[in-house]
Motif scaffolding. Structure first.
Motif, PDB file in Angstrom:
ATOM      1  N   SER A  86      -8.474 102.985  14.178  1.00  0.00           N
ATOM      2  CA  SER A  86      -9.636 103.774  13.333  1.00  0.00           C
ATOM      3  C   SER A  86     -10.123 105.145  14.220  1.00  0.00           C
ATOM      4  O   SER A  86      -9.815 106.058  13.574  1.00  0.00           O
ATOM      5  N   LEU A 117      -2.837  98.637   1.806  1.00  0.00           N
ATOM      6  CA  LEU A 117      -3.571  97.255   2.182  1.00  0.00           C
ATOM      7  C   LEU A 117      -2.732  96.035   2.007  1.00  0.00           C
ATOM      8  O   LEU A 117      -2.402  95.128   2.465  1.00  0.00           O
ATOM      9  N   TRP A 175      -5.312 102.728   8.962  1.00  0.00           N
ATOM     10  CA  TRP A 175      -6.537 102.319   8.320  1.00  0.00           C
ATOM     11  C   TRP A 175      -6.350 100.796   7.672  1.00  0.00           C
ATOM     12  O   TRP A 175      -7.341 100.043   7.867  1.00  0.00           O
ATOM     13  N   SER A 176      -5.221 100.543   7.383  1.00  0.00           N
ATOM     14  CA  SER A 176      -4.992  99.422   6.371  1.00  0.00           C
ATOM     15  C   SER A 176      -4.863  98.320   7.607  1.00  0.00           C
ATOM     16  O   SER A 176      -5.355  97.246   7.146  1.00  0.00           O
ATOM     17  N   TYR A 178      -6.257  98.441  10.373  1.00  0.00           N
ATOM     18  CA  TYR A 178      -7.682  98.141  10.841  1.00  0.00           C
ATOM     19  C   TYR A 178      -8.592  97.308   9.879  1.00  0.00           C
ATOM     20  O   TYR A 178      -9.382  96.481  10.178  1.00  0.00           O
ATOM     21  N   THR A 179      -8.193  97.662   8.664  1.00  0.00           N
ATOM     22  CA  THR A 179      -9.126  96.753   7.659  1.00  0.00           C
ATOM     23  C   THR A 179      -8.847  95.422   7.717  1.00  0.00           C
ATOM     24  O   THR A 179      -9.511  94.471   7.590  1.00  0.00           O
ATOM     25  N   TRP A 180      -7.385  94.973   7.714  1.00  0.00           N
ATOM     26  CA  TRP A 180      -6.995  93.710   7.888  1.00  0.00           C
ATOM     27  C   TRP A 180      -7.615  92.890   9.037  1.00  0.00           C
ATOM     28  O   TRP A 180      -7.975  91.828   9.076  1.00  0.00           O
ATOM     29  N   LEU A 182     -10.070  93.621  10.629  1.00  0.00           N
ATOM     30  CA  LEU A 182     -11.850  93.570  10.505  1.00  0.00           C
ATOM     31  C   LEU A 182     -11.866  92.348   9.553  1.00  0.00           C
ATOM     32  O   LEU A 182     -12.885  91.766   9.673  1.00  0.00           O
ATOM     33  N   ARG A 183     -10.993  92.161   8.585  1.00  0.00           N
ATOM     34  CA  ARG A 183     -11.211  91.215   7.589  1.00  0.00           C
ATOM     35  C   ARG A 183     -10.717  89.706   8.219  1.00  0.00           C
ATOM     36  O   ARG A 183     -11.629  88.596   8.011  1.00  0.00           O
ATOM     37  N   ARG A 186     -12.865  89.628  12.845  1.00  0.00           N
ATOM     38  CA  ARG A 186     -14.125  90.485  13.178  1.00  0.00           C
ATOM     39  C   ARG A 186     -14.766  89.681  14.178  1.00  0.00           C
ATOM     40  O   ARG A 186     -15.316  88.467  13.870  1.00  0.00           O
ATOM     41  N   ASP A 247     -21.323 100.271   4.423  1.00  0.00           N
ATOM     42  CA  ASP A 247     -21.385  98.716   4.673  1.00  0.00           C
ATOM     43  C   ASP A 247     -22.668  98.061   3.843  1.00  0.00           C
ATOM     44  O   ASP A 247     -22.286  96.954   3.367  1.00  0.00           O
TER      45      ASP A 247
END
Length: 302
Positions: A86, A117, A175-176, A178-180, A182-183, A186, A247
């Motif tokens: 990120s 994603l 970023w995709s 990173y999103t995974w 985070l999901r 985390r 957020d």
């Protein structure tokens, strides 16, 4: 759904603001990144952005960092990966993209995030997908392709792409990932603590690349009032304010509705580009946006 007042007749305007404010900030970030060309090298701009953002966040995050230091230590590998994907990668690649591409193109490619994603989830996290997801992803791919080739199919055959567009494609993939993370992974720490830890790791990873850009590439920062204003903007508005607003928006509106508001980013970018840069959108921008939005809607139907 967007929450309503007790009468159920009016939308919650705070939620609407929280959903709309981040896309406006991110569009502004693309415009500012374009304005910084020739004044601040792209990797250096990203490094300075997050150093300043980290310093601003430190007074609010430090007590939490100390209190959760054991959890942070246990999750150091995940936090480092998040910071690399990120802070160090996505944002630097975006500024690199803006050196040869336009803010409208960059934000439109970024709006295709649901497609990537889906792909990252299937390839690296063994996520199962439904037929609607595939159809929506295919529409997003068509929209992105329209933007990449600028409405000229011959470019697709010749692989004649602008380097900046390809940089943004790579940024969207990072970023995709990173999103995974985070999901799925985390760390159980407050938002301010997690963001600060990611900033620290991202800045550490970015440092050698910044040194290389300034010494080996011999690029320099041309300090001026404009440069100071650019750095203040990128360190505060898209880095901290938009992050916390997003957020809160997800907490109030759920996970699905905000995806559609992300598509406001290229709309705002087109308006700001016209007003501030004199870069007018073309027909393929509108066609790409409509197709991407249709793909997101189709993929999110469930």
């Amino acid at each position: 759904m967007i929450s309503t007042t007790p009468s159920g007749t009016r939308p919650n305007w705070l939620t609407l603001f929280l959903l709309t404010f981040p896309p406006l900030c991110w569009a502004g970030n693309a415009i500012v990144g374009r304005l910084a060309i020739g004044a601040v090298p792209p990797i250096t701009l990203n490094f300075a952005r997050w150093v300043f953002a980290g310093l601003l966040l430190a007074p609010y995050a430090w007590r939490g960092v100390v209190a959760h230091r054991a959890t942070l230590r246990q999750n150091l590998g995940v936090i480092t990966a998040m910071g690399v994907l990120s802070i160090a990668s996505y944002n630097a690649l975006q500024y690199l993209a803006l050196t040869t591409s336009t803010p409208i193109n960059v934000t439109l490619i970024g709006a295709s995030m649901p497609l990537f994603l889906l792909l990252v989830g299937v390839i690296f996290f063994r996520e199962r997908v439904a037929g609607w997801h595939v159809a929506g992803a295919a529409l997003c791919l068509v929209g992105v392709s329209l933007v990449l080739v600028r409405g000229q199919l011959s470019r697709l055959v010749q692989f004649d792409f602008v380097p900046g567009d390809l940089f943004m494609l790579v940024a969207t993939i990072t970023w995709s990932g990173y999103t995974w993370l985070l999901r799925k992974n985390r760390p159980a720490v407050p938002l301010t603590v997690l963001l600060f830890a990611q900033i620290v790791m991202g800045v550490i990873v970015s440092l050698p690349f910044t040194v290389w850009e300034l010494t080996v590439e011999h690029q320099v920062v041309h300090w001026s009032g404009k440069v100071v204003a650019i750095m203040l903007y990128v360190a505060t508005t898209p880095s901290l304010l938009a992050y916390f607003a997003w957020d809160r928006a997800i907490a109030r509106a759920g996970a699905h509705l905000p995806v559609f508001f992300i598509t406001l980013t290229p709309v705002f970018a087109a308006l700001l580009s016209t007003l501030l840069l004199g870069e007018w959108p073309h027909w393929y921008h509108a066609a790409g946006l409509v197709t991407i939005v249709a793909g997101i809607w189709l993929g999110q139907r469930a």
